[in-house]
Design an enzyme around this catalytic site. Structure first.
Site, PDB file in Angstrom:
ATOM      1  CE  LYS A 146     -10.251  -7.559  57.547  1.00  0.00           C
ATOM      2  NZ  LYS A 146      -9.896  -8.725  58.396  1.00  0.00           N
ATOM      3  CG  HIS A 318      21.130  12.272  27.198  1.00  0.00           C
ATOM      4  ND1 HIS A 318      19.837  12.612  27.534  1.00  0.00           N
ATOM      5  CD2 HIS A 318      21.382  12.868  26.011  1.00  0.00           C
ATOM      6  CE1 HIS A 318      19.322  13.369  26.574  1.00  0.00           C
ATOM      7  NE2 HIS A 318      20.231  13.542  25.641  1.00  0.00           N
TER       8      HIS A 318
END
Length: 554
Positions: A146, A318
């Site tokens: 932090k 594809h």
């Protein structure tokens, strides 16, 4: 106490080291001492450092409070967390630190209690596993992370050497960028640690109960020290997500960076999600590195052939099938699949659900192929395939139908669904026309239905003799898919059967298909115009079977 200087470097003057895994920590601490860093430590870590001749200050000397309760209470103290959380550029924080005798700590080196390893070792009781839930370690990591602007936090021995090199370059200081990266990795570590604890205890307490009342230990997953315990925990998280509860977690581990994403301007990487099988875990035996699109297409091909019990080959372009066929050999199955659309097969992905022999390998290398994927390869086949330097050869192991969940990201959220694992059987079919299909037609219809499941909607598949004849995929109109499937057919469509992933909304699609000589149709049924479509089939002398299940694929 000093603030960050103009170059945003933080001088490391005091470090707290408390590690469960002590690999490399002595050498790291020795290097820190070269920069006159004061080292604070606890318990076993302090002893290991002292035994190596490194001067250490005990945490209890800092806190003026003894370790107690078998080490459960040692670092949870204001003089530790104040030293980590205090902002060096905040006058109020600095005043509070002076008032209470809190000395700043610039570096925290912590790795957590071995919760995962204890579970994976097998045979541990619930009490033993709970004792391996670290409390002070995550608290220090989070406090330091932090306050990353002032504190460097290290959660892995992999960071030791790079940090020493940076300290040498910068005379005992670490950069803002490095501290930020360390904080990000620290929060990731505590998050995954908590997820593992949640996953294990949730399933253990629900399924097994307290070992004191059940008479045996919990957590015996099988396997030993070489087992990938993160994979086991990820599997547990996936299992819990199958309930589609109020909250869900994914535990991902990066395998590798990719050259780019779907397009060159996009970044990409490959992660594994805790499953031992699948394309993400396939072994690359030869050829160039896999691309993002290679993986997407290879997965489509592998999932398709894995849906067949008989020997099957699929050629994907594809993500859609350019050709699929069954055969008595891999060579035969490939050549039959290729015959469906040899033009589209150029530069495609080839998948087999059986071992590849030399004959099949030689057939595949007759045209340019991007990827071949199979359970395994005969040595002679590998020699043939490896001669093609650009051909990526993947060994995927036993083919299995993908279970679990599918995730699709949308803007602002995630869609989650169970995978489409439905397998249609002969007895599931409902004949709705005057003419019933023959046994041969039923075989072809079931084959066509499986291929249709792996074809983008709107999907139409023509099949004869368990070989695709034509495929119409990804069209906005179903009748257009019917037309395109027939138009692309390189083999005669007369005598083929047709599969449609969803019902025909009008009779026009069926009328169009009848022009191309089909004899039978498989479709879900359920349209308000089913009677109209069935009447059209009867006019053309076609057989229709309903499945009651649709196979949309987007």
């Amino acid at each position: 106490m000093t603030k960050e200087n103009e170059s945003q470097l933080v001088k490391i003057r005091r470090a707290l080291i408390s590690v469960s895994d002590k690999t490399g920590v002595v050498d790291f601490a020795r290097e820190l001492k070269r920069f006159n860093v004061e080292i604070i430590s606890t318990g076993g870590t302090a002893k290991a450092l002292r035994d190596a001749g490194i001067e250490v200050r005990e945490v209890s000397d800092v806190t003026k409070f003894p370790e107690m309760m078998d080490g459960r209470i040692k670092t949870l103290h204001p003089r530790i967390h104040g030293a980590l959380l205090g902002l060096r550029d905040n006058d109020g924080h600095l005043a509070a630190m002076r008032e209470h005798g809190i000395e700043p700590i610039d570096m925290v080196v912590v790795n957590l209690y071995p919760f995962e390893q204890t579970v994976m070792r097998g045979g541990a009781t619930l009490e033993e596993i709970i004792e391996q839930i670290d409390i002070g370690g995550p608290a220090m990591i989070r406090s330091a992370a932090k306050n990353w602007k002032d504190v460097a936090v290290i959660v892995s021995g992999e960071h030791y050497q790079p940090l020493i090199e940076e300290l040498k370059r910068q005379e005992g200081s670490l950069s803002k960028t490095t501290r930020m990266k360390l904080a990000r990795q620290a929060f990731s570590r505590t998050a995954s640690y908590d997820m593992m604890i949640s996953s294990h205890l949730t399933s253990s307490l629900l399924d097994i109960g307290d070992s004191r009342t059940r008479g045996h230990g919990i957590g015996n997953f099988g396997g030993g020290g070489g087992t990938n315990y993160s994979r086991i925990f990820a599997e547990r998280l996936n299992q819990q997500m199958n309930e589609l509860g109020d909250r869900g977690f994914l535990l991902l581990r990066k395998i590798s960076d990719l050259r780019y994403g779907e397009n060159p301007h996009q970044k990409a990487a490959l992660y594994e999600a805790g499953l031992a099988s699948g394309v993400a875990n396939a072994e690359i035996l030869s050829g160039k590195e896999m691309s993002f699109n290679n993986y997407v297409d290879a997965d489509a091909a592998w999932q398709l052939v894995s849906d067949f019990e008989e020997l099957a080959c699929a050629i994907i372009k594809h993500t859609n099938p350019a050709g699929v066929a069954l055969g008595t050999s891999a060579d035969e199955a490939y050549r039959r699949a290729l015959a469906c659309d040899p033009v589209s097969a150029f530069g495609g992905i080839v998948a087999f659900n059986r071992h590849v022999d030399e004959a099949a390998a030689r057939a595949v290398t007759e045209i340019f192929t991007e990827v071949i994927i199979a359970p395994d390869y005969e040595p002679a086949a590998l020699e043939v395939l490896k001669a093609k330097k650009n051909l990526r050869v993947l060994r995927a192991g036993k083919p299995e139908t993908a279970e679990g969940l599918e995730y699709k990201q949308i803007s602002g959220g995630m869609l989650v669904q169970t995978r489409d694992t439905h397998h249609l059987k002969h007895e599931d079919l409902q004949v709705v026309t005057k003419r019933a299909p023959s046994e041969k037609e039923i075989d072809d219809l079931l084959f066509a239905w499986t291929v249709c499941k792996h074809t983008k909607s709107n999907a139409i598949v023509y099949v004869r003799d368990r070989q695709t004849i034509g495929v119409g995929a990804g069209q906005m109109s179903r009748i257009d898919s019917v037309k395109i499937g027939a138009m692309r057919a390189q083999l005669p469509t007369a005598g083929s059967v047709l599969a449609s992933d969803a019902f025909f909304p009008f009779r026009d699609g069926l009328d169009e298909a009848a022009k191309h000589g089909i004899t039978a149709v498989i479709q879900p049924g359920g349209s308000v115009r089913d009677a109209e479509v069935i009447a059209a089939a009867d006019e053309h002398g076609l057989a229709i079977v309903f499945t009651g299940v649709r196979h949309f694929k987007h």
